[in-house]
Scaffold this active site. Sequence first.
Site, PDB file in Angstrom:
ATOM      1  N   SER A  15       0.847  -1.180  -0.157  1.00  8.41           N
ATOM      2  CA  SER A  15      -0.069   0.095   0.097  1.00  8.41           C
ATOM      3  C   SER A  15       0.846   1.347   0.118  1.00  8.41           C
ATOM      4  CB  SER A  15      -0.760   0.060   1.032  1.00  8.41           C
ATOM      5  OG  SER A  15      -1.599   1.313   1.436  1.00  8.41           O
ATOM      6  N   SER A  17      -0.482   4.326   0.679  1.00  5.64           N
ATOM      7  CA  SER A  17      -1.199   5.165   1.600  1.00  5.64           C
ATOM      8  C   SER A  17      -0.265   5.659   2.724  1.00  5.64           C
ATOM      9  CB  SER A  17      -2.321   4.639   2.150  1.00  5.64           C
ATOM     10  OG  SER A  17      -3.444   4.577   1.336  1.00  5.64           O
ATOM     11  N   LYS A  66     -14.221  -2.584   5.264  1.00  2.00           N
ATOM     12  CA  LYS A  66     -15.072  -1.373   5.087  1.00  2.00           C
ATOM     13  C   LYS A  66     -16.449  -1.465   5.587  1.00  2.00           C
ATOM     14  CE  LYS A  66     -12.579   0.915   1.328  1.00  2.00           C
ATOM     15  NZ  LYS A  66     -12.574   1.629   0.173  1.00  2.00           N
ATOM     16  N   ASN A  87     -14.400   4.099   5.444  1.00  2.00           N
ATOM     17  CA  ASN A  87     -13.155   3.921   5.063  1.00  2.00           C
ATOM     18  C   ASN A  87     -12.195   4.714   5.963  1.00  2.00           C
ATOM     19  OD1 ASN A  87     -13.415   6.725   4.113  1.00  2.00           O
ATOM     20  ND2 ASN A  87     -12.328   6.295   2.485  1.00  2.00           N
ATOM     21  N   ASP A 102     -14.771   7.949   0.018  1.00  2.00           N
ATOM     22  CA  ASP A 102     -14.504   7.587  -1.189  1.00  2.00           C
ATOM     23  C   ASP A 102     -15.339   8.204  -2.133  1.00  2.00           C
ATOM     24  OD1 ASP A 102     -12.758   5.595  -0.457  1.00  2.00           O
ATOM     25  OD2 ASP A 102     -14.188   4.109  -0.001  1.00  2.00           O
ATOM     26  N   GLY A 127     -19.368  -2.556 -12.899  1.00  2.00           N
ATOM     27  CA  GLY A 127     -19.026  -3.126 -11.609  1.00  2.00           C
ATOM     28  C   GLY A 127     -20.102  -2.679 -10.723  1.00  2.00           C
ATOM     29  N   GLY A 129     -19.567  -3.452  -6.973  1.00  2.00           N
ATOM     30  CA  GLY A 129     -19.216  -3.860  -5.673  1.00  2.00           C
ATOM     31  C   GLY A 129     -19.124  -2.643  -4.827  1.00  2.00           C
ATOM     32  N   GLY A 130     -18.162  -2.659  -3.689  1.00  2.00           N
ATOM     33  CA  GLY A 130     -17.729  -1.574  -2.527  1.00  2.00           C
ATOM     34  C   GLY A 130     -17.547  -0.026  -3.375  1.00  2.00           C
ATOM     35  N   ALA A 131     -16.526  -0.340  -4.193  1.00  2.00           N
ATOM     36  CA  ALA A 131     -16.052   0.913  -5.111  1.00  2.00           C
ATOM     37  C   ALA A 131     -17.224   1.448  -5.881  1.00  2.00           C
ATOM     38  CB  ALA A 131     -14.768   0.556  -5.964  1.00  2.00           C
ATOM     39  N   GLY A 247      -6.914   6.009 -11.597  1.00  2.00           N
ATOM     40  CA  GLY A 247      -7.417   5.849 -10.295  1.00  2.00           C
ATOM     41  C   GLY A 247      -6.579   6.644  -9.101  1.00  2.00           C
TER      42      GLY A 247
HETATM   43  P1  ATR Z   1     -14.491  -3.241  -4.578  1.00  2.00           P
HETATM   44  O1  ATR Z   1     -14.677  -2.922  -2.844  1.00  2.00           O
HETATM   45  O2  ATR Z   1     -13.075  -3.084  -4.834  1.00  2.00           O
HETATM   46  O3  ATR Z   1     -15.349  -2.773  -5.118  1.00  2.00           O
HETATM   47  P2  ATR Z   1     -15.749  -5.966  -4.582  1.00  2.00           P
HETATM   48  O4  ATR Z   1     -16.751  -5.162  -3.638  1.00  2.00           O
HETATM   49  O5  ATR Z   1     -15.319  -7.042  -4.395  1.00  2.00           O
HETATM   50  O6  ATR Z   1     -14.591  -4.693  -4.584  1.00  2.00           O
HETATM   51  O7  ATR Z   1     -16.324  -5.665  -6.075  1.00  2.00           O
HETATM   52  C1  ATR Z   1     -15.602  -6.210  -7.089  1.00  2.00           C
HETATM   53  C2  ATR Z   1     -16.232  -5.849  -8.529  1.00  2.00           C
HETATM   54  O8  ATR Z   1     -15.215  -6.237  -9.425  1.00  2.00           O
HETATM   55  C3  ATR Z   1     -17.430  -6.671  -8.507  1.00  2.00           C
HETATM   56  O9  ATR Z   1     -18.534  -5.867  -9.612  1.00  2.00           O
HETATM   57  C4  ATR Z   1     -17.077  -7.914  -9.486  1.00  2.00           C
HETATM   58  O10 ATR Z   1     -17.939  -8.452 -10.078  1.00  2.00           O
HETATM   59  P3  ATR Z   1     -18.939  -9.616  -9.507  1.00  2.00           P
HETATM   60  O11 ATR Z   1     -20.001  -8.624  -8.819  1.00  2.00           O
HETATM   61  O12 ATR Z   1     -19.423 -10.265 -10.520  1.00  2.00           O
HETATM   62  O13 ATR Z   1     -18.291 -10.360  -8.666  1.00  2.00           O
HETATM   63  C5  ATR Z   1     -16.128  -7.023 -10.365  1.00  2.00           C
HETATM   64  N1  ATR Z   1     -14.991  -8.325 -10.797  1.00  2.00           N
HETATM   65  C6  ATR Z   1     -13.716  -8.398 -10.175  1.00  2.00           C
HETATM   66  N2  ATR Z   1     -13.324  -9.316 -10.852  1.00  2.00           N
HETATM   67  C7  ATR Z   1     -13.764  -9.556 -12.146  1.00  2.00           C
HETATM   68  C8  ATR Z   1     -13.614 -10.195 -13.283  1.00  2.00           C
HETATM   69  N3  ATR Z   1     -12.565 -10.855 -13.743  1.00  2.00           N
HETATM   70  N4  ATR Z   1     -14.823  -9.977 -14.512  1.00  2.00           N
HETATM   71  C9  ATR Z   1     -15.713  -9.143 -14.304  1.00  2.00           C
HETATM   72  N5  ATR Z   1     -15.822  -8.547 -13.196  1.00  2.00           N
HETATM   73  C10 ATR Z   1     -15.020  -8.603 -12.219  1.00  2.00           C
END
Ligand code: ATR
Length: 285
Positions: A15, A17, A66, A87, A102, A127, A129-131, A247
């Site tokens: 990291s 940071s 988080k 965060n 974030d 995507g 997920g969390g981000a 990023g």
């Molecule tokens: P973060 O907190 O960094 O957002 P996360 O909550 O684990 O991490 O979310 C990861 C995101 O990347 C999700 O949208 C994940 O898709 P899924 O919901 O289908 O798991 C996406 N992701 C990660 N690797 C991927 C891959 N190889 N192909 C497509 N989507 C991917």
Amino acid sequence: MKSLVGLLGYPLGHSISPVFQQAAFDFYSLNTTYQAWPTPPDVLRSKVASLRNDQYLGANITVPHKERIQDMVDIMDPEAEKIGAVNTIVNNRGSLEGYNTDSQGFVIPLKKLVRFDFKGKRVLLVGAGGAARAAVFALAGEPIQSLTISNRTHVKATKLTDIVKHLVPEVSHTGIESMEFTKAVSNADLIVNSTSIGMSGTEDPMLSPIPTSWIPPNSLVYDMVYNPPITPLLSEALRAGASILGGLPMLVQQGALAFEKWTQLEAPIDLMSKVAEEALSKTLN
Ligand code: ATR
């Protein structure tokens, strides 16, 4: 008195940071050390509880803690509550306050670095997920026209669109291998990648979620991945003639906002960015 602050996550890897946060504390000659605290899930609660000690200013929180941290702090900031993730922790005389920087970290580089005009724009977010969640709340606060959320796992995209469907005029979701996805890419003014696709250290760091031929030349492509600085997606975007944003400014900005919460001082953002860039280029060599 010497104070401490640090980064809680597991594993922490390389990291950057600690390096750019320390530069900010040193800029103001504060007697504070920013440390890396790799913290496995089973000891997270006791580590967080220890932050109530007056030597600690607080902490930054990263993957995978988080969401869990929410029940370990004493007060949740409404923004963090809305996003459902913390965060940044501030130790306010023994009371732990949970924040999320974030969303602002995501949107400030769009406004300040590339002066993106959100009015009436069509946004594609890859995507869910969390981000992505942090990005969605930031985007919903801007005057965009439409938001499409595209994700490999369909149900997660559906859930995230449900959250913002009353906040943006047009909201939709797609998979990442459908015709709808291709169409959403070709219609987008702003394309955001919030997945880890193309991140160094993942299984396939050479992968881009979108090929060059789909990317509109007049779009802006924003990759939340900061390592490498030019990801495969950003290379495709450049080849298409689009504008790009990496990023790293988001990483530094969310950290700068955390620094301001711990210290009540204006973060030396240019210095933090410079130090972050140098630290990142060392991890690449
Ligand atoms: P973060 O907190 O960094 O957002 P996360 O909550 O684990 O991490 O979310 C990861 C995101 O990347 C999700 O949208 C994940 O898709 P899924 O919901 O289908 O798991 C996406 N992701 C990660 N690797 C991927 C891959 N190889 N192909 C497509 N989507 C991917």
